[in-house]
Design a protein around this motif. Sequence first.
Motif, PDB file in Angstrom:
ATOM      1  N   LEU A 309       1.115  -1.183  -0.033  1.00  0.00           N
ATOM      2  CA  LEU A 309       0.067  -0.071  -0.219  1.00  0.00           C
ATOM      3  C   LEU A 309       1.087   1.144  -0.534  1.00  0.00           C
ATOM      4  N   TYR A 310       1.919   1.235   0.775  1.00  0.00           N
ATOM      5  CA  TYR A 310       2.994   2.914   0.746  1.00  0.00           C
ATOM      6  C   TYR A 310       3.358   2.959   0.050  1.00  0.00           C
ATOM      7  N   CYS A 311       3.812   1.385  -0.603  1.00  0.00           N
ATOM      8  CA  CYS A 311       5.379   1.390  -1.929  1.00  0.00           C
ATOM      9  C   CYS A 311       4.213   2.139  -3.040  1.00  0.00           C
ATOM     10  N   TYR A 312       3.085   1.712  -2.974  1.00  0.00           N
ATOM     11  CA  TYR A 312       2.153   2.334  -4.081  1.00  0.00           C
ATOM     12  C   TYR A 312       1.461   3.169  -4.550  1.00  0.00           C
ATOM     13  N   VAL A 313       1.410   3.932  -3.223  1.00  0.00           N
ATOM     14  CA  VAL A 313       1.154   5.054  -3.277  1.00  0.00           C
ATOM     15  C   VAL A 313       2.114   5.882  -3.110  1.00  0.00           C
ATOM     16  N   GLY A 314       3.855   5.689  -2.623  1.00  0.00           N
ATOM     17  CA  GLY A 314       4.185   6.319  -3.080  1.00  0.00           C
ATOM     18  C   GLY A 314       4.945   6.624  -4.715  1.00  0.00           C
ATOM     19  N   ALA A 359      11.036   6.656   4.282  1.00  0.00           N
ATOM     20  CA  ALA A 359      11.431   5.758   5.705  1.00  0.00           C
ATOM     21  C   ALA A 359      12.261   6.709   6.172  1.00  0.00           C
ATOM     22  N   GLY A 360      12.512   7.074   7.307  1.00  0.00           N
ATOM     23  CA  GLY A 360      13.465   8.273   7.919  1.00  0.00           C
ATOM     24  C   GLY A 360      14.379   8.533   7.144  1.00  0.00           C
ATOM     25  N   LYS A 361      13.907   9.067   6.065  1.00  0.00           N
ATOM     26  CA  LYS A 361      14.640  10.030   5.184  1.00  0.00           C
ATOM     27  C   LYS A 361      15.684   9.403   4.132  1.00  0.00           C
ATOM     28  N   PHE A 362      15.552   7.690   4.577  1.00  0.00           N
ATOM     29  CA  PHE A 362      16.802   6.705   4.376  1.00  0.00           C
ATOM     30  C   PHE A 362      16.320   6.529   2.719  1.00  0.00           C
ATOM     31  N   CYS A 363      15.489   5.873   2.862  1.00  0.00           N
ATOM     32  CA  CYS A 363      14.379   5.497   1.408  1.00  0.00           C
ATOM     33  C   CYS A 363      13.582   5.682   0.906  1.00  0.00           C
ATOM     34  N   THR A 364      13.097   5.816  -0.216  1.00  0.00           N
ATOM     35  CA  THR A 364      11.904   5.949  -0.785  1.00  0.00           C
ATOM     36  C   THR A 364      10.704   5.793  -1.051  1.00  0.00           C
ATOM     37  N   LEU A 365       9.739   5.300  -1.400  1.00  0.00           N
ATOM     38  CA  LEU A 365       8.910   4.450  -0.663  1.00  0.00           C
ATOM     39  C   LEU A 365       8.286   3.929  -2.483  1.00  0.00           C
ATOM     40  N   ASN A 366       8.455   3.605  -2.877  1.00  0.00           N
ATOM     41  CA  ASN A 366       8.168   2.865  -4.358  1.00  0.00           C
ATOM     42  C   ASN A 366       8.006   1.073  -4.336  1.00  0.00           C
ATOM     43  N   HIS A 367       7.849   0.820  -5.957  1.00  0.00           N
ATOM     44  CA  HIS A 367       7.846  -0.678  -6.106  1.00  0.00           C
ATOM     45  C   HIS A 367       9.201  -0.755  -5.926  1.00  0.00           C
ATOM     46  N   GLU A 368      10.070  -0.469  -6.187  1.00  0.00           N
ATOM     47  CA  GLU A 368      11.726  -0.324  -5.785  1.00  0.00           C
ATOM     48  C   GLU A 368      11.873  -1.313  -4.692  1.00  0.00           C
TER      49      GLU A 368
END
Length: 392
Positions: A309-314, A359-368
């Motif tokens: 869900l988070y990765c999809y909306v990201g 996520a904590g400025k470390f990584c972007t929420l996406n499909h990858e």
Amino acid sequence: MSIHRVWQVEYACGWNIYTLKFIGIWPEERRLDRLSSYKVLIGIAFIIIFCTIPQYWLLYIERHDFNLIMENLSLDIINGTVGFIKMMFFWSSGGQIKDLLTAMEEDWKEVSTKEDEEKMMKYATFSRKIATRATIICYSIIAFYTAQRILSMRTLGRLTYFPSYYPIETMDSPLFELKFIGQMIAATYYSVTYSSVDTFLVTLILHVCGQLKRLQNQLVHLDIGTSQEFQNKLSYIIRRHDYLNKFIETIEDQFNIMLLFQILSCILQLCLECFQELTLMVKEGEKMPLIEIFFFGVYILFVLLQLYLYCYVGEKLWTESTEVARAAYECNWYNLLPHEARSLILIIRRSRSPLRLTAGKFCTLNHELYSSVLKTSMGYLSVLRATMTSDE
């Protein structure tokens, strides 16, 4: 502000309004002179007394028993801890969430065309479906797990709802029943919080995606009208674009640490739950109860869906924000005056830095990131299996 003034906002939030009000963390319920404002303390008390303290206490006492540690972590501790963290983050961000809901109301009041309304309702309907189905799955998992524990008592004798330690004897009536019911209520509190906070944030982000769609539509038709009308439209679009950036920045600032806990917990949950079930399958083989296999499948699916869900909306947010630049290019800019066409460059350059959730400025929420979490979880699982094999 009353959320009932704009029915589309209530419609988009769906069951989240009722579940978050039940838990006591819905910002509309937060007033010092109302008894319902302290409802959240009931859930906190159940979680701490019946789950958090007894489970971590057992984890410390049995810290040399690898199998018991794996069972305890895979069952409840991680899920309960993250659910409690989400409850605290959401409850402490009540003022900011209330401002975001007010902004959602204002966005709906600004809708003037049928086309824009249909685009926004599409996202609102999708948000409502997500919230409803996630809540149903959440309650179903609790029901299946409760049924599995009760049915197991027919052959194994009395079992606690979750492995835990109490300084007094709790396996005799009526303490056993009180503990079992207390842990079940606590599990319901943090599981519903876990699911509802996620789907509510998804609703906010999808709302922004709907607003970005409106912005794209306005950019495509920007060239229609006089020079003064063009300047007015462009000024409005720039203000709206800046407003949407601040909307996402508010969500990011308030919840990026919570999302970091979410990602880390998903990695551990997938790894430990799969390891625990593989171990049971090796030990019990065909004797493994069918209901336990079914619960394992549903639980893993739920964890994967929550993360997706988070990765999809990201990913959706990233895509829609970059599409703003494409919309600016697709308008008939060649029919504009030179200085008017050059003003579109500001929007195009701003859209090169797309909106994102981290996520904590470390990584972007996406499909990858979703695929990376799956790979990391399976990598940790392989290490655990190799460790167990070498020990044997």
